[in-house]
Design an enzyme around this catalytic site. Structure first.
Site, mmCIF file in Angstrom:
data_model
loop_
_atom_site.group_PDB
_atom_site.id
_atom_site.type_symbol
_atom_site.label_atom_id
_atom_site.label_comp_id
_atom_site.label_asym_id
_atom_site.label_seq_id
_atom_site.Cartn_x
_atom_site.Cartn_y
_atom_site.Cartn_z
ATOM 1 N N ASN A 18 0.853 -1.177 0.000
ATOM 2 C CA ASN A 18 0.000 0.000 0.000
ATOM 3 C C ASN A 18 0.902 1.244 0.000
ATOM 4 O OD1 ASN A 18 -2.546 1.199 0.146
ATOM 5 N ND2 ASN A 18 -2.408 1.433 2.351
ATOM 6 N N ALA A 292 -9.460 -2.139 -5.733
ATOM 7 C CA ALA A 292 -8.814 -2.716 -4.559
ATOM 8 C C ALA A 292 -7.717 -1.798 -4.047
ATOM 9 C CB ALA A 292 -8.216 -4.081 -4.892
ATOM 10 N N CYS A 293 -7.641 -1.637 -2.721
ATOM 11 C CA CYS A 293 -6.584 -0.877 -2.063
ATOM 12 C C CYS A 293 -6.482 0.520 -2.692
ATOM 13 C CB CYS A 293 -5.273 -1.653 -2.129
ATOM 14 S SG CYS A 293 -4.027 -1.085 -0.972
ATOM 15 N N SER A 294 -5.314 0.918 -3.206
ATOM 16 C CA SER A 294 -5.223 2.247 -3.814
ATOM 17 C C SER A 294 -6.041 2.324 -5.092
ATOM 18 C CB SER A 294 -3.760 2.593 -4.111
ATOM 19 O OG SER A 294 -3.166 1.638 -4.965
ATOM 20 N N GLY A 296 -8.968 1.174 -5.145
ATOM 21 C CA GLY A 296 -10.254 1.568 -4.586
ATOM 22 C C GLY A 296 -10.333 3.068 -4.382
#
Length: 551
Positions: A18, A292-294, A296
């Site tokens: 991340n 997803a994650c960044s 997102g």
């Protein structure tokens, strides 16, 4: 004799990195100076702690100690640790030192932040000195005898190779066993669009009839997209295809220093082009967008930008382990985050033009050293085994880079919680307001996720004003996504209510046995329109997985 290495445990610990700050050598040295200063200022506390440890050592020598490793601590699984008197004493002394470290920190007059930093730094040293990491490890000695010393020769060769070619870190995976486009990212599809920033992959339908509204997934910018199309059994894309969905996935370009000026706006403009292309290909007026994650964060920002401009392109959102309301949650930046550290992180990536995923990967290894470093030290060097052939770990080591400008923006977003502040983030003249995102959303977090904690994912979901369903998977950052049906250990929590407190949500949730994938398919199907004849891909630039994934 085999290793007690558990690739699943390691995979559950990985961050898939991340875009956070990490820490520097200076941070480690500053924490050590803090320890020395505390010892000088309060010598009685330190002397008392050493005396307490010495007394525990005497009890251990007399066989009166009661220290036991944690139930999930696989380092001491060999029977010798509990049956051999010498190994018992070694283990007891180590556990006593670990307990005394907690006792010393708890009784110190350090601030809460300094206590966390001190515990982290001193634990790095204590973990390294664990008796399981020594050549006298009973499993290693048995292996040495069984192989006539060949295990030691193999271990030394691997150690030398890692020092020369892997930054001195033990390898986590046998990379020779995998091939992107072969046994990874192998679901048939085509690159149907390409711009400077991304390739758009359209997968071949696997059913004769498909939902009219397509699904588009945006992965994290600092990871390869094929986490969504890993192996045949773990491919979320393939599973969606088998359930009658039209599936598209973004494959981000791996930037170099030449792309150092790419910003959030750069990614949003590229993603908007991809969305328009998906709509043109399928004839749908809008898409179901997942991130997803960044990725997102990017998906939420894209949705907010569309909402501000009055464009109805996003029918629903699916967010995997994504946090966009930081709310001063220090864990999202790390215990070493400070204005000085944040500024240094920006300067570092600006000087290089990019944030290299390999650098951040090493940081995450240090955050979970027993799972991500020392277990491989034992397996590769002491036992002389090859690292495991594990697809998730291969993907995790196949890192990409992040443009310096975008990295700096993400640091600001995490530090200032600006994305959750209406109008604080402006993209191409458009102020973003998450409160204007009123489409339905499916938000998923992981119970043991230490990168994007599930309660922060839940808090973020409250920023969305549409009909939101939150689901809590029983795994970590990546394994919570890679949770296909068939795993008897899988479960998830569900609660239709949306209280303000994540703890209240969990208290009222129902535990459901099995994977959350079928529930998501049901939810997505209700928002994907009628069934139509499956299309034939006729505008291919090249076969999947494309070119950008190989960069």
């Amino acid at each position: 004799m085999t290793s007690s290495l558990n690739p699943d445990s390691a995979a559950d610990s990985i961050g898939g990195p991340n875009p956070i700050v990490g820490f520097r050598r200076k941070d480690l040295l500053d924490s050590l100076r803090t320890v020395i200063g505390e010892t000088i200022r309060h010598p009685q506390h330190t002397v008392g702690s050493l005396a307490h440890l010495a007394h525990a050592g005497l009890d251990i020598g007399r066989g009166k100690a009661t220290f036991t490793p944690g139930a999930k601590d696989r380092r001491f699984a060999d029977q010798a640790w509990s049956e051999n008197v010498l190994y018992q004493r070694m283990l007891q002394l180590y556990l006593a030192a670990d307990a005394e470290l907690d006792r010393w920190i708890g009784g110190s007059e350090l601030s809460t932040m300094d206590r966390e930093r001190t515990r982290f730094v001193l634990s790095l040293g204590l973990d390294a000195l664990a008796p399981s990491n020594l050549p006298t490890n009973p499993a290693a000695l048995k292996r040495f005898i069984e192989t006539g010393g060949r295990s030691a020769v193999s271990g030394i060769r691997q150690l030398v190779d890692d020092v020369l070619h892997n930054g001195g870190m033990p390898r986590q995976v046998d990379t020779n066993r995998f091939q992107v486009g072969g046994n990874l990212a192998g679901t048939p599809g085509s690159v149907v669009f390409r711009n400077e920033v991304l390739e758009l992959i359209q997968y071949e339908p696997r059913t004769e009839r498909v939902h009219a509204r397509p699904l588009l997934i945006a992965p994290p910018q600092i990871n390869k997209y094929y986490v969504f199309d890993l192996s045949e059994q773990k491919s979320l894309a393939r599973y969606a295809l088998d359930n009658g969905f039209q599936v598209f996935v973004v494959s981000w370009r791996n930037p170099t220093a030449e792309q150092r000026e790419w910003t959030l706006a750069t990614y949003l403009r590229a993603l908007e082009e991809a969305i328009d292309t998906v709509c043109d290909i399928t004839g749908s007026a809008d898409v179901n967008l997942g991130g997803a994650c960044s990725g997102g964060i990017t998906s939420v920002a894209m949705s907010a930008a569309f909402a501000a401009r009055g464009i109805a392109r996003i029918h629903s959102l699916t967010l995997f382990v994504s946090v966009f309301d930081m709310a001063a949650d220090r864990t999202l930046l790390g215990v070493f985050a400070s204005e000085e550290t944040l500024a240094a992180a920006k300067r570092h990536s600006h000087a290089k033009g990019v944030l290299d995923g390999r650098e951040l990967g090493r940081v995450f290894n240090l955050l979970r050293p027993n799972d991500l470093i020392w277990s491989y030290w034992v397996n590769n060097y002491l036992l002389g085994n090859k690292p495991p052939a594990f697809d998730v770990l291969y993907w995790n080591n196949d890192t990409t880079r992040l443009p310096a400008a975008f990295h700096g923006e993400l640091i600001d977003i995490y530090r200032d919680n600006s994305l959750a502040t209406p109008g604080a983030v402006v993209v191409d003249g458009t102020p973003l307001d998450l409160g204007k995102i009123d489409c339905d959303a499916f938000v998923m977090g992981g119970t043991t996720d230490h990168i994007t904690p599930w309660d922060a994912c839940y808090r973020s979901s409250l920023r969305l004003t549409g009909n939101v369903e939150f689901t809590l998977s029983n795994s970590g950052h990546i394994q919570s996504i890679l949770n296909p049906p068939g795993n008897p250990k899988s479960s998830y929590f569900s609660n239709p209510d949306r209280p303000e407190s994540a703890a209240d949500w969990k208290a009222g949730a129902t535990k459901v046995a099995g994977s959350w994938w079928p529930r998501w398919m049901e939810w997505l199907g209700e928002r994907s329109g009628d069934f139509v004849d499956a299309p034939i891909i006729d505008a291919a630039l090249e076969a999947a997985p494309g070119s950008y994934v190989r960069g």
